[in-house]
Design a protein around this motif. Structure first.
Motif, PDB file in Angstrom:
ATOM      1  N   ASN A 287       0.824  -1.211   0.000  1.00 15.92           N
ATOM      2  CA  ASN A 287       0.000   0.000   0.000  1.00 15.92           C
ATOM      3  C   ASN A 287       0.857   1.260   0.000  1.00 15.92           C
ATOM      4  O   ASN A 287       0.547   2.225  -0.688  1.00 15.92           O
TER       5      ASN A 287
ATOM      6  N   TRP B 260       0.834   3.900  -2.920  1.00 21.14           N
ATOM      7  CA  TRP B 260       0.439   5.248  -2.535  1.00 21.14           C
ATOM      8  C   TRP B 260       1.503   6.254  -2.966  1.00 21.14           C
ATOM      9  O   TRP B 260       1.194   7.284  -3.541  1.00 21.14           O
TER      10      TRP B 260
ATOM     11  N   GLU C 125      -8.326   8.076   2.262  1.00 21.77           N
ATOM     12  CA  GLU C 125      -8.053   6.684   2.605  1.00 21.77           C
ATOM     13  C   GLU C 125      -7.663   6.571   4.075  1.00 21.77           C
ATOM     14  O   GLU C 125      -8.148   5.696   4.789  1.00 21.77           O
TER      15      GLU C 125
ATOM     16  N   GLU D 185      -8.560   1.402  -0.102  1.00 22.32           N
ATOM     17  CA  GLU D 185      -7.913   1.787  -1.354  1.00 22.32           C
ATOM     18  C   GLU D 185      -8.903   2.529  -2.250  1.00 22.32           C
ATOM     19  O   GLU D 185     -10.040   2.089  -2.432  1.00 22.32           O
TER      20      GLU D 185
END
Length: 118
Positions: free
Chosen positions: A14, A18, A41, A61
């Protein structure tokens, strides 16, 4: 076992996704639009963590291409023990009720801790 490995690596995945999507927005740079996507998020994750203290895993997400209109939420929590899938999803939607009102859509995946290990 594979699920546990995926769960362990999920925060790194993630973070990489990101950073690739938002770039320097994490450091306060980038457009307000990019900062808003990342913060939305985080906001959804924090709301879930406050409301469901038994969370053992949470992932939020933006799946709308970055516009913040649709999110995919994965939650594993002790509060789900003994609840049907529908009641688990209701618990999540009730927690995120005001945020969901601003979205186009949401995908929810819930699980009971240790259910995959059985």
């Amino acid at each position: 076992m594979f699920r546990n490995l995926v769960k362990i690596l999920e925060p790194f995945r993630n973070q990489l996704l990101w950073r690739a999507r938002v770039g320097s927005a994490a450091d306060g740079g980038g457009s307000a639009y990019e900062r808003n996507c990342a913060s939305k998020e985080q906001q959804l994750s924090q709301t879930l963590k406050r409301s469901l203290p038994g969370i053992t895993y949470v992932s939020v997400e933006d799946i709308s291409g970055g516009c913040g209109a649709m999110f995919e939420v994965n939650v594993e929590a002790k509060e789900f023990i003994g609840l049907s899938r529908v009641k688990q999803h209701r618990l999540v939607t009730e927690t995120l009720k005001s945020e969901i009102a601003e979205m186009h859509g949401i995908r929810i995946h819930t699980a009971v801790p240790g259910a995959a290990d059985k």
